[in-house]
Design an enzyme around this catalytic site. Structure first.
Site, short mmCIF file in Angstrom:
data_model
loop_
_atom_site.label_atom_id
_atom_site.label_comp_id
_atom_site.label_asym_id
_atom_site.label_seq_id
_atom_site.Cartn_x
_atom_site.Cartn_y
_atom_site.Cartn_z
N ARG A 20 -1.96 6.54 1.47
CA ARG A 20 -1.42 8.00 1.94
C ARG A 20 -0.89 8.67 0.74
O ARG A 20 -0.66 10.01 0.89
CB ARG A 20 -0.60 7.81 3.15
CG ARG A 20 -1.31 7.28 4.32
CD ARG A 20 -0.10 6.64 5.32
NE ARG A 20 0.06 5.28 5.08
CZ ARG A 20 1.19 4.45 6.03
NH1 ARG A 20 1.60 5.10 6.88
NH2 ARG A 20 1.32 3.32 5.67
N TYR B 268 0.17 14.83 -44.30
CA TYR B 268 -1.17 14.40 -43.73
C TYR B 268 -2.33 15.13 -44.81
O TYR B 268 -2.37 16.33 -44.93
CB TYR B 268 -1.15 14.98 -42.26
CG TYR B 268 -2.40 14.56 -41.61
CD1 TYR B 268 -2.94 13.38 -41.57
CD2 TYR B 268 -3.07 15.55 -40.67
CE1 TYR B 268 -4.02 12.95 -40.87
CE2 TYR B 268 -4.16 15.23 -40.09
CZ TYR B 268 -4.78 14.07 -40.25
OH TYR B 268 -5.76 13.75 -39.25
C1 UD1 Z 1 5.12 -1.43 7.25
C2 UD1 Z 1 5.48 -2.10 8.78
C3 UD1 Z 1 6.32 -0.95 9.61
C4 UD1 Z 1 7.25 -0.60 9.04
C5 UD1 Z 1 7.23 0.19 7.75
C6 UD1 Z 1 8.28 0.21 7.00
C7 UD1 Z 1 3.74 -3.86 9.03
C8 UD1 Z 1 2.51 -4.04 9.74
N1 UD1 Z 1 4.23 -2.70 9.24
O1 UD1 Z 1 4.16 -0.56 7.59
O2 UD1 Z 1 6.47 -1.68 10.67
O3 UD1 Z 1 8.19 0.41 9.69
O4 UD1 Z 1 6.30 -0.84 6.82
O5 UD1 Z 1 8.15 1.07 5.88
O6 UD1 Z 1 4.16 -4.64 8.32
N2 UD1 Z 1 1.08 -4.89 1.70
C9 UD1 Z 1 0.66 -6.02 1.08
N3 UD1 Z 1 -0.66 -6.18 1.29
C10 UD1 Z 1 -1.29 -5.79 2.29
C11 UD1 Z 1 -0.70 -4.55 3.05
C12 UD1 Z 1 0.48 -4.21 2.70
O7 UD1 Z 1 1.12 -6.44 0.09
O8 UD1 Z 1 -2.38 -6.16 2.87
C13 UD1 Z 1 2.38 -4.27 1.05
C14 UD1 Z 1 2.28 -2.84 0.50
O9 UD1 Z 1 1.73 -2.66 -0.84
C15 UD1 Z 1 3.76 -2.45 0.89
C16 UD1 Z 1 4.30 -3.22 1.97
O10 UD1 Z 1 3.31 -4.19 2.16
O11 UD1 Z 1 4.92 -2.63 -0.24
C17 UD1 Z 1 3.98 -2.43 3.33
O12 UD1 Z 1 2.90 -1.78 3.49
P1 UD1 Z 1 2.37 -0.59 4.18
O13 UD1 Z 1 0.97 -0.23 4.08
O14 UD1 Z 1 3.28 0.72 3.52
O15 UD1 Z 1 2.83 -0.62 5.66
P2 UD1 Z 1 3.43 0.54 6.52
O16 UD1 Z 1 2.22 1.08 7.36
O17 UD1 Z 1 4.45 1.43 5.91
MG MG Z 2 5.03 1.43 4.04
#
Ligand code: UD1
Ligand code: MG
Length: 541
Positions: free
Chosen positions: A29, A417
């Protein structure tokens, strides 16, 4: 230089705590080439804010899960000097899968025995250490399997919603109402989506509960991912306690998924930084337009005028005055330095009592020694200006070593230079460089020498010598007046009476004679002699 370092918690780490930071996601995003967690907030990659909190708390160590641009994320953390164990998530299969990758960090190392884990999202840079400590206290007090941090947002879209037991109180997000599960935005029904209490993405999980639960996750959801958040429902189903703590200041809960949220985080962090330095004794004439990066330090009684930007690891001393429109990046500025308006300084060092500006450009590698002065429109690069030396107007000083007390005249240029390579100019102590001098490097000017205005120095100059290189002056008596008369004639010729101009030109006497005042015999003799010399010279040319 002494610096106050406000807001640095000196509390110790928490016994038995292992920390896991998820930072492997791409962050679709954000619509960016750069991995989301590397996007800077107030000049510091957002993941480092989270790493900082983690390193201060995790007595049993910190595991950082990297994946997308993992090498760069690792490099950024290593460069910051924080000690973390890095685990790789090769495929981004979701937050639950990400946390599972940390298992070897804690199980393979026999010296680690975490009794509980703190899990942090790498994209929540506003979270404070104080809040996390409170969350840990709640967890320990309630002997919970999982404790999560929640916030009530006006706009909860995009976040996981906290679903509590008493459905009638969902909207209020009542804290005394047991949490049942978290439903992700994409999986939520319209009723669930109306809930404004969100999961911040900060959890404390019992040490024995975490990894076995993660192994049981399935990707049966709208995104086909292993959701970490599903362990909450698992705990409830096992009859374990799930505790929750709601944030009082919702800013802390901001998870950065979009540029809009990044801008919001930047606003909040900048405000926090300004408040911190105001509190520490720094004056800001207009705090709202003063930009200070996270790692900058500023001494007491320093005054920052409107639209000053202090970037990177800049260190500003005490009693410094920085006037408006100035940007200072990765520099050290000593006590009592005054910087006038509209300057740009990068990777340079300015010693105490120096005076710079307005409109000074210091490129990387400059050292301005104590009490030296750099004035309007002076550009410097890889150059040292000695103690008390002056370069007050319109100069380029590159690859130069300028001694104590030297005077660099207006318009002095170091020609460093030749189109291929750069060369050094060395100017000794107390050298006087007149205006409009070019120093063709490599060249050395000995101590105490004088370089006359307009000189092009191409050879080394011995100490205490005078150097002058000028074209001999030619003076033509009356030349300018004759030219003016000629031009006037032409202007008239273009007007109503074209003949008038011709008449004027043909009738006019040489202007030198016509305008001359009566002169003494001696003055006349001298003038005649000069004229003869001048004519002879002109003939020779
Ligand atoms: C996540 C939470 C959501 C919460 C929100 C808060 C889950 C399923 N959902 O959603 O409930 O409200 O954060 O900000 O956890 N990441 C990894 N590996 C992956 C996927 C993500 O390391 O496979 C890391 C991302 O880099 C990030 C964090 O996990 O730092 C959160 O991932 P993101 O995709 O932003 O989750 P949200 O959709 O925001
Ligand atoms: Mg997030």
């Amino acid at each position: 230089m002494t610096h106050s370092s406000p807001d640095q918690t000196s509390q110790s780490s928490i016994s038995g705590l292992g920390v896991i930071i998820m930072a492997a996601g791409l962050g679709k995003r954000m619509k960016s080439k750069l991995a989301k967690v590397l996007h800077p907030v107030a000049g510091k990659p957002m993941v480092l804010y989270v790493v900082d909190v983690a390193c201060r708390l995790g007595e049993q160590g910190v595991a950082l899960i990297v994946g997308h641009q993992g090498a760069e994320v690792r490099k950024a953390v290593e460069a910051s000097g924080r000690r973390v164990a890095v685990a790789e998530q090769t495929k981004q299969l979701g937050t639950g899968h990400a946390v599972l990758q940390a298992r070897p960090v804690f199980t393979d190392d026999v010296s680690r025995h975490p009794t509980r884990f703190l899990i942090l999202n790498g994209d929540t840079p506003l979270l404070t250490e104080g809040t996390v400590r409170e969350l840990l206290a709640v967890h320990d007090e309630q002997k919970a399997a999982v404790t999560l941090l929640t916030a009530v947002m006006d706009d909860a879209s995009g976040y996981g919603r906290v679903i509590r037991q008493r459905r009638d109180e969902w909207q209020a997000g009542a804290a005394d109402n047991a949490v049942q599960k978290i439903v992700e935005d994409k999986d939520a029904s319209s009723v669930e989506r109306a809930v404004r209490e969100i999961n911040v993405g900060t959890y404390v999980v019992d040490g024995a509960f975490l990894f076995p639960s993660l192994e049981k996750l399935t990707p049966a959801n709208a995104q086909g991912e292993y959701y970490l958040t599903d362990i909450i429902q698992m705990a409830v189903e096992q009859g374990r306690t799930v505790a929750a703590m709601r944030l009082r200041t919702i800013d802390e809960g901001l998870g950065i998924n979009s540029r809009l949220q990044l801008a919001e985080a930047e606003r909040v962090v900048r405000q926090r930084i300004r408040d911190r330095w105001l509190e520490a004794g720094v004056t800001m004439r207009d705090p709202a337009s003063t930009w200070i990066d996270a790692e900058v330090t500023i001494g007491r009684d320093t005054v920052l005028f409107p639209q000053v930007t202090l970037e990177g690891k800049t260190v500003i001393g005490e009693d410094v005055i920085v006037h408006g429109g100035t940007r200072i990046s990765d520099c050290t500025v000593g006590n009592g330095v005054e910087i006038l308006d509209h300057c740009l300084f990068r990777d340079s060092q300015i010693e105490e009592g120096a005076h710079l500006g307005p409109f000074v450009h210091l490129r990387p590698g400059v050292i301005v020694r104590r009490n030296a002065k750099v004035g309007n429109f002076v550009e410097m690069k890889k150059a040292e200006l000695g103690e008390g030396a002056k370069a007050n107007h319109l100069s380029y000083l590159g690859d130069a070593l300028i001694g104590k007390g030297a005077n660099i005249g207006a318009g002095t240029i170091t020609c460093n230079y030749d189109g291929f390579k750069k060369y050094q100019t060395v100017i000794g102590e107390q050298v006087f460089v007149g205006s409009d001098v070019q120093l063709v490097a490599p060249v050395t000017v000995g101590q105490g020498a004088v370089i006359a205005a307009g000189t092009t120095v191409t050879e080394d100059v011995p100490a205490d010598a005078l150097v002058i290189s000028r074209v001999q002056q030619v003076t033509r008596q009356g030349w300018a007046a004759r030219r003016r008369a000629l031009q006037q004639g032409q202007a008239l010729s273009a007007s109503a009476d074209p003949k008038a101009a011709t008449k004027l030109t043909s009738r006019s006497e040489p202007v030198t004679k016509a305008t001359k005042k009566p002169a003494s015999a001696k003055a006349r003799r001298m003038a005649d002699q000069k004229k003869r010399q001048s004519v002879q010279r002109t003939k020779r040319r």
